[in-house]
Structure formats: C-alpha cells, structure tokens
Design a protein around this motif. Structure first.
Motif, PDB file in Angstrom:
ATOM      1  N   CYS A 116       7.577  11.369  25.464  1.00 29.23           N
ATOM      2  CA  CYS A 116       7.948  10.242  26.410  1.00 29.23           C
ATOM      3  C   CYS A 116       8.517   9.042  25.489  1.00 29.23           C
ATOM      4  O   CYS A 116       9.490   8.529  26.132  1.00 29.23           O
ATOM      5  N   ASN A 117       7.805   8.630  24.407  1.00 36.35           N
ATOM      6  CA  ASN A 117       8.196   7.702  23.963  1.00 36.35           C
ATOM      7  C   ASN A 117       9.547   7.823  23.062  1.00 36.35           C
ATOM      8  O   ASN A 117      10.419   7.028  23.364  1.00 36.35           O
ATOM      9  N   ASP A 118      10.017   8.829  22.803  1.00 29.81           N
ATOM     10  CA  ASP A 118      11.276   9.153  22.269  1.00 29.81           C
ATOM     11  C   ASP A 118      12.427   9.202  23.092  1.00 29.81           C
ATOM     12  O   ASP A 118      13.547   8.575  22.946  1.00 29.81           O
ATOM     13  N   ILE A 119      12.084   9.758  24.544  1.00 31.11           N
ATOM     14  CA  ILE A 119      13.157   9.765  25.386  1.00 31.11           C
ATOM     15  C   ILE A 119      13.419   8.499  26.130  1.00 31.11           C
ATOM     16  O   ILE A 119      14.578   8.008  26.336  1.00 31.11           O
ATOM     17  N   GLU A 122      15.438   6.668  23.613  1.00 27.20           N
ATOM     18  CA  GLU A 122      16.797   7.307  23.533  1.00 27.20           C
ATOM     19  C   GLU A 122      17.955   6.877  24.737  1.00 27.20           C
ATOM     20  O   GLU A 122      18.856   6.809  24.553  1.00 27.20           O
ATOM     21  N   TYR A 123      17.185   6.963  26.030  1.00 24.64           N
ATOM     22  CA  TYR A 123      17.850   6.510  27.141  1.00 24.64           C
ATOM     23  C   TYR A 123      17.631   5.149  27.508  1.00 24.64           C
ATOM     24  O   TYR A 123      18.181   4.566  28.539  1.00 24.64           O
ATOM     25  N   ARG A 124      17.094   4.130  26.588  1.00 19.80           N
ATOM     26  CA  ARG A 124      16.914   2.862  26.792  1.00 19.80           C
ATOM     27  C   ARG A 124      16.490   2.330  28.210  1.00 19.80           C
ATOM     28  O   ARG A 124      17.071   1.744  28.975  1.00 19.80           O
ATOM     29  N   TYR A 125      15.579   3.226  28.611  1.00 18.87           N
ATOM     30  CA  TYR A 125      14.813   2.835  29.851  1.00 18.87           C
ATOM     31  C   TYR A 125      14.392   1.304  29.946  1.00 18.87           C
ATOM     32  O   TYR A 125      13.556   0.881  29.239  1.00 18.87           O
ATOM     33  N   PRO A 126      14.885   0.527  31.094  1.00 21.78           N
ATOM     34  CA  PRO A 126      14.642  -0.789  31.120  1.00 21.78           C
ATOM     35  C   PRO A 126      13.223  -1.078  31.309  1.00 21.78           C
ATOM     36  O   PRO A 126      12.734  -2.015  30.607  1.00 21.78           O
ATOM     37  N   ARG A 236       5.321   4.991  32.755  1.00 26.85           N
ATOM     38  CA  ARG A 236       6.566   4.417  32.780  1.00 26.85           C
ATOM     39  C   ARG A 236       7.634   5.867  32.565  1.00 26.85           C
ATOM     40  O   ARG A 236       8.803   5.975  33.141  1.00 26.85           O
ATOM     41  N   PHE A 237       7.209   6.929  32.249  1.00 29.98           N
ATOM     42  CA  PHE A 237       8.162   7.983  31.815  1.00 29.98           C
ATOM     43  C   PHE A 237       8.139   8.595  33.248  1.00 29.98           C
ATOM     44  O   PHE A 237       9.453   9.328  33.507  1.00 29.98           O
ATOM     45  N   LEU A 238       7.267   8.743  33.825  1.00 31.61           N
ATOM     46  CA  LEU A 238       7.176   9.377  35.546  1.00 31.61           C
ATOM     47  C   LEU A 238       8.295   8.558  36.262  1.00 31.61           C
ATOM     48  O   LEU A 238       9.029   9.124  36.999  1.00 31.61           O
ATOM     49  N   GLU A 239       8.146   7.164  35.877  1.00 31.10           N
ATOM     50  CA  GLU A 239       9.038   6.293  36.714  1.00 31.10           C
ATOM     51  C   GLU A 239      10.587   6.613  36.416  1.00 31.10           C
ATOM     52  O   GLU A 239      11.411   6.818  37.194  1.00 31.10           O
ATOM     53  N   PHE A 249      19.688  12.299  31.470  1.00 28.90           N
ATOM     54  CA  PHE A 249      18.721  13.270  30.727  1.00 28.90           C
ATOM     55  C   PHE A 249      18.672  14.517  31.293  1.00 28.90           C
ATOM     56  O   PHE A 249      18.725  15.586  30.644  1.00 28.90           O
ATOM     57  N   LEU A 250      18.401  14.334  32.563  1.00 28.89           N
ATOM     58  CA  LEU A 250      18.053  15.828  33.175  1.00 28.89           C
ATOM     59  C   LEU A 250      19.346  16.648  33.484  1.00 28.89           C
ATOM     60  O   LEU A 250      19.244  17.924  33.394  1.00 28.89           O
TER      61      LEU A 250
END
Length: 736
Positions: A116-119, A122-126, A236-239, A249-250
């Motif tokens: 979760c942390n790495d992804i 990586e995708y710079r989720y706001p 946050r990752f589920l969001e 990503f998907l």
C-alpha cells in the motif's frame, strides 16, 4: 516460454524444489479459472504452491512480473517467498535460457501494508503525499501527544469501553493517560479496519457519539501533522483503488502493464478493510484472485484479523463478482507422524462449537498423513504431575535425562516449549526458565518481556537520566495524595543498576564516568548561556554519545545486548521524530527546563515502562543452535519442530478481550458486504482458543508432548472434546 510438463519436471529436480507436487497442489497451480479459494491444512505445502503458481504465470503463461501482486502476512514470510522464487527461477532459466529476461524484482511482493505504501507513493496519490508513516511506537506517542482522547477523563466513557483498557487496576478512577492512549488506538484501529460508519456511530448518541468525535479529532490531527498510521494507510489505499487515480495502476499505461493477478497468503488473518482491498484489486474481469489459508489456523483477531473473511470468501465473491470461487483443499500433511495428524484432526472436530455453521469453511475434509515419518512409539504423550509446581522440573529432567542423554536429539533447538505467554513471571514461563537454568539448559526467549529489565537497557537509560537530571528531580513527582508516581521507583531501579555496574571492578566504566562528570559540568554552563532558550542538543544525540563509551561499546559486541541497545536507539528516534527531545534551559539558567523533563518522564520514560516491550528477534534466525526455544504459539505459526512441548493451562483459557468485544459492539455500525453468522464474545474467545491449540498441535513432526496436571486438563479446551478420561485412555503418560 516453457511448456507445463517441462516446468514441473524442472522444479522437481534437486537444484530446485527437489520433489514433485501432489495432484491437488498441481490442480491449484494449473487452475485457469478465477477466483480460486485454497484451503491449506497444516504442513500441506501452501508456500510451495504459491511460489509455483507465481512462476507458472511468469514462465509458462508469459505474464509480465509487474502484472502480479503477491502478499503475505509478515516481512519475514515475504522474504522467504522471494528467496524460493529466486532459487527456482535460476533452475528454470538454466533449463530454458529464453527465460533469462524474467525479472523477479518487478513483482509486487510484500506485506499488504508495505505494498500500500509503495504503490501510493509510486502513483503519488494526493491523499498520501508528504506524510510520515507511523510505526506502532510513533502511533502511541502521537496519540498521547496530539489525541484529545488521551486527555478525556470521563469515567463513564471509559467504563463503557473498559475491555480496551489493559491492566486498569482501580475502575473508580479514569485510567492513566498512557492507558487511555493505548485503549484509544485499539478503538480507532478497529473503527478503520472493521469498516465502521462513523456518521452512523455519531448518530447513535451517548458514548458512541463521543467516540466518533474523538476519532474524528484524531484523524484531523493526523492530517494536520502530516502523519498516517497503518490502519489509515489501508483506508487511503482503498480510497485510491476506488478513485480515477488508480486507473493507471490497475489498467496499465505505456510504462507499466495492467495488474492481472492477485495472490494472497494467510487469508485467514485478513480484516474487513483488507478484504475490500483485495476484492477491489481483482475487480477487473475475470477477477484473477487466489486466496490461500486455513480458517482453523486463524490466530490474529487481537491484531484485527477476522476469520470470517476466509470462511465466507464464497459469499464475498458472489457479492462483488457475481460468481462463486473454485475451491481446492490442500489436505496432505507432509510434516507430522500419522498419530499426530490423527490427534489434531480429531481435536478440531471434537467440539460442538466448531460445527456451528459459519465457524469453519464449508466442505473441509480431514487432513491426510503424507510424511515419511513413521514408527511405533507414542507420538502424542503427556507429562503429568499431581502438583503444578512440579511440571517445570519434570520437563527439564525429561529433556536432559531422556532426549539429550539417550541421544534422541542432537541439539536442543530441535525441541520447543510452547506457551500462551512466555513472560518471565511466576504465572507464565518463569518456573520453566528457572528449571532449565537449574539444569544448565540454554534457552532462547525473545518475548520474555525482560527487555526493560536487562542490564544494558537500564544502564543506558540511567546514564541518560544522570546527564539530563543529575539532581534527580524525578523523585519529586507525586500524585494528588502526595505519593510518588508509579514510574518513579522504576527510574530509581535503573540508577541502582548503573551504580552496581560502575562499582563492578570487572567492568570498565571509566570512559562513561568521565563523560557523565564532564557532561554535567558542560550542561550547567550551557544552561547559564542559554537561559530560557533551546539548546542545540537532543536526547538522541546524547544516547549516541553514551553508547560510544564503555561498557556500552563492549556490550555492543554481544549480539543479544547489541539488539537491545539498537532497539533503545530506535525508540528514541521515534520520540525524536516529534521534535520533542530538544533540550531547553530554564528561565534562571540553572538547569534544564521542568517542562522538558516532565515531557520526557511522563510521556516517554513512562511509555517504556508501561508498554511491555519485547526483545527484537533476528529475522534470519528462527532459533540459535544450542538453545531450547520458549515460544508463544503465535510465534510458532508457520514453523515446525521435531519435538513440541505444549504447556496447556498456564494463562487464562477462553478469555474475552477487546477484539471479541468489539466484534459484537461495533456490529451495528459495521458496513458489511454479505451476511455473517453472529457470535457472542465468549463464543469467539473459545473458538479462538481452539484454533490456537490446533496450531500448536500441528507444529510437531515426531513428537507432541502435552504438559499439565489432570486437574488442569479436566474440562479444558486443550483436551479433545474436553473429555479428559478419554484422553487418558488414549494417551501415554510419560514416566520420568
């Protein structure tokens, strides 16, 4: 790409796995549909199946590594999978050089938290930028420092949630601030991980509304201070997965292929928010998700795990994917003597509690003995005494007089003593530790809760106190009745330990003595020069300076002492991350500021005393050669030992804790994907005990020895069906 037959033949060679998979294992590896639900009994080779599934995708099906996500429960388990993948891939590449371009580093493999942390990074989720991820210690400190809940002293509120407060001795008064902070973390983590509707909780009014408000204040404090805890990392990752930001990503882009396969190990310890994450990861048709686990080995409800996720995986798939998963049971046990397999098979099915619908995964068969271990001897036996106090001596005597002297074992690490708690105390592992020491049996017990009692830790903390508080102002800290605060005597213990070491002629302490004298003089002058100002020095720097002196520099050459001293340093690094440990002089310039010292003692020193900190464990070493391990049953999960001694009674059986209570009390506010069977907290606690003991029984390869008096085992969950008379008729009692 390699054809399937060559693939299996290559992995069966000695340079790879060294044996072929059985039929059901191959079915799991070769299954082309989705989703796949693998029920993997103890010793059934589930890790091998996961590794082989992954390699089959890469080397036979030609799936790009970046299209695979593989999660497991611990960092150590993830590293083990990585090592096996690398070894087996080398063998495959030797057979077929066209596989040289397969790059394992591109597979997303690790714990769910690390992924979760790495992804997100990586995708710079706001929603997850410029934040510091809090570990457990930092979350504790953050809640104490910034959470309104730690200052919330409404007695009736805490009585409502008293099951979350550890060791609350006097319920006529609110628990102390550290207990409030720790209890709040339990509540807040469950709110997130159980997918609780906070607005619905708020609307319920009363204490629930108070809890909702305190939780919202905590989450706002996290946001304001750019922090995130592990529970909210998952949120946050589920969001992210449910937002347009996850499309890249998907579904992939010019740089990365789409995510096509999700493989999940230890699914029985998944929690509701993780369940939603896995289902969201596999949302794209054809929903290529494989979950592997065993509901009978679910151990981590106390960490938020919910075995219902494994038991009801079929319901989840129908609710989200509108299709049922294909179920395969890996039911051959390659670990244990047939009598041990028969014993734990009978055990888990002997209780009416485990036959209630919704408690176990549907359609499970008994485990089949398939190991090469054979022999006509009592593979399941019992060490019994009339008196509880004699058990430890009997076990120690049996190990020396029979196992060692008769050369049944070649090293003490071939045995393990399993207990509910390995704390070095009279009601837990203390008597066994004493008995083993009496007979000269070296032990390995990193969870003895003796970290804070160790000489090196106490001396390091005492030396720090001598630097920052040479006049021992801590002793003046009292409660409203004028009594010394509960932690004062412990700080004195640290100082006494340091004094004993400094008075020991066999231990070099001159460099430390000189440093303490010099620092006291220098600090006094610095305070004069910086009255009512911050000093360009913090506690972490002082710790490093102390560690460079004797005896600490010599102690750091000892692996165990070095691990402990390193852990103290990491604890101070966590405190340092809040910028709370910078020294400040008082307004008179005569000493350090009282506010600074109070914060250190009340917030940090008391935390070290309160938390019950364990020693770190060397992840590369399961058990040191030459030592007999004393382990909790949780520690032994995933391991196997030739001989297992299980202390059946020490510790409270069927104890209802916060996890079981919250499963019930949060029920009205939980957002669910499918209907589940409601269970009472006491029922959950007993079921959890049965699973715990099932794990313990299935660790043994050659011999399982239960340890307990007849009285202890009468009507006890350690005995199949609680029938002690039947157990006595069928189990050999060892004479020593």
């Amino acid at each position: 790409m390699m054809d399937l037959t060559t693939f299996h033949e290559c992995l069966a060679q000695p340079t790879a796995r060294g044996y072929d998979l059985d039929n059901k294992q191959k079915q799991a590896v070769e299954y082309e549909g989705s989703p796949l639900w693998l029920l993997a009994g103890p010793g059934s080779g589930k890790s091998e199946v996961l590794v082989t599934c992954t390699l089959k995708l890469l080397c036979v099906d030609g799936v790009k590594p970046r299209s695979i996500l593989l999660t497991t429960f611990t960092t150590k388990a993830a590293r083990n999978l990585e090592d096996r993948l690398a070894t087996y891939l080398t063998a495959l590449q030797t057979t077929d050089p066209s596989l040289e371009d397969v790059e394992l580093a591109d597979i997303r493999i690790g714990t769910l938290h690390s992924l979760c942390n790495d992804i997100l990074q990586e995708y710079r989720y706001p929603g997850y930028q410029n934040v510091r991820l809090l570990d457990q210690v930092e979350q504790d400190l953050f809640t104490y420092r910034y959470g309104d809940v730690s200052d919330h002293q409404d007695l009736e509120f805490w009585r409502q949630f008293e099951y979350t407060v550890r060791d609350w001795r006097n319920t006529n008064y609110p628990p102390n601030k550290w207990k409030r902070a720790k209890a709040a973390i339990t509540l807040f983590n469950h709110i997130v991980e159980d997918c609780v509707d906070v607005q619905k909780m708020s609307n319920a009014g009363g204490h629930w509304a108070t809890l909702a408000n305190l939780y919202q204040q905590y989450t706002q404090a996290l946001q304001n201070n750019y922090r995130c805890d592990f529970a909210h990392l998952q949120a946050r990752f589920l969001e992210f997965l449910n937002s347009p930001a996850s499309k890249q990503f998907l579904k992939g882009d010019n740089s990365n292929p789409p995510l096509l396969y999700v493989l999940v190990d230890e699914y029985q310890d998944t929690n509701p928010i993780q369940e939603r994450i896995y289902l969201a990861l596999a949302h794209q048709t054809p929903h290529n998700i494989t979950v592997v686990g065993d509901d009978d080995q679910a151990l981590y409800r106390f960490r938020g795990g919910n075995v219902a996720c494994m038991v009801n995986f079929d319901k989840a798939c129908r609710a989200i994917f509108s299709k049922s998963p294909h179920q395969i049971q890996l039911d051959n046990n390659y670990r244990s003597h047939p009598d041990i397999v028969e014993f734990f098979n009978q055990y888990i099915t002997s209780f009416p509690e485990m036959t209630v619908p919704g408690v176990r995964a549907p359609g499970k068969n008994p485990v089949n003995p398939a190991s090469s271990i054979r022999g006509d001897y009592p593979a399941v036996s019992w060490i019994q005494t009339k008196k509880v106090g004699e058990l430890a001596d009997r076990v120690a005597t049996f190990i020396i007089n029979h196992l060692v002297d008769d050369e049944i074992i070649s090293d003490l690490s071939q045995c393990v003593l399993l207990m509910r708690s390995t704390k070095d105390s009279p009601r837990n592992a203390g008597p066994f530790i004493a008995a083993f020491q009496q007979l000269g049996i070296p032990i390995y017990n990193p969870r003895s809760k003796s970290f804070m009692e160790s000489e090196e830790v106490q001396c390091l903390l005492a030396a720090l106190v001598q630097v920052i508080d040479p006049n021992h102002r801590f002793q003046s800290k009292t409660d409203p009745k004028g009594r010394p605060l509960w932690w004062v005597s412990t700080v004195w213990d640290w100082l006494h330990t340091l004094e004993q070491v400094r008075n020991n002629p066999n231990i070099a302490t001159k460099s430390l003595d000189d440093y303490l004298k010099e620092s006291n003089l220098k600090l006094l002058q610095i305070c004069v020069d910086h009255a009512d100002k911050f000093i360009n020095l913090n506690l972490l720097e002082i710790i490093y300076r102390i560690l460079s002196r004797e005896p600490f520099s010599t102690w750091q050459q000892d692996p165990i002492r070095n691990l402990r001293l390193s852990k103290v340093t990491r604890l101070f690094e966590g405190y340092n991350s809040f910028n709370l440990d910078v020294l400040r002089a008082n307004s008179a310039g005569t000493a350090l500021d009282d506010h600074f010292l109070n914060r250190f003692y009340y917030m940090f020193a008391s935390y070290l005393i309160e938390a019950g900190i364990d020693d770190d464990e060397d992840e590369e070493v399961i058990v040191p050669q030459g030592s007999l391990p004393i382990m909790t049953i949780h520690q032994s999960k995933g391991l196997e030992f030739p001989l297992v001694f299980l202390v059946t009674k020490l510790g409270q059986e069927g104890k209802v804790g916060a996890a079981q209570m919250l499963e019930q009390t949060l029920g009205p506010f939980r957002q669910t994907l499918y209907p589940t069977t409601a269970r009472q907290p006491n029922e959950l606690a007993v079921e959890d005990d049965m699973r715990l003991l099932y794990v313990a029984y299935s660790r043994a390869q050659y011999g399982l020895i239960l340890v307990g008096t007849k009285k202890q085992m009468t009507n006890h969950v350690a005995v199949p069906g609680r029938d002690v008379e039947e157990f006595r008729r069928n189990t050999v009692a060892l004479t020593i």
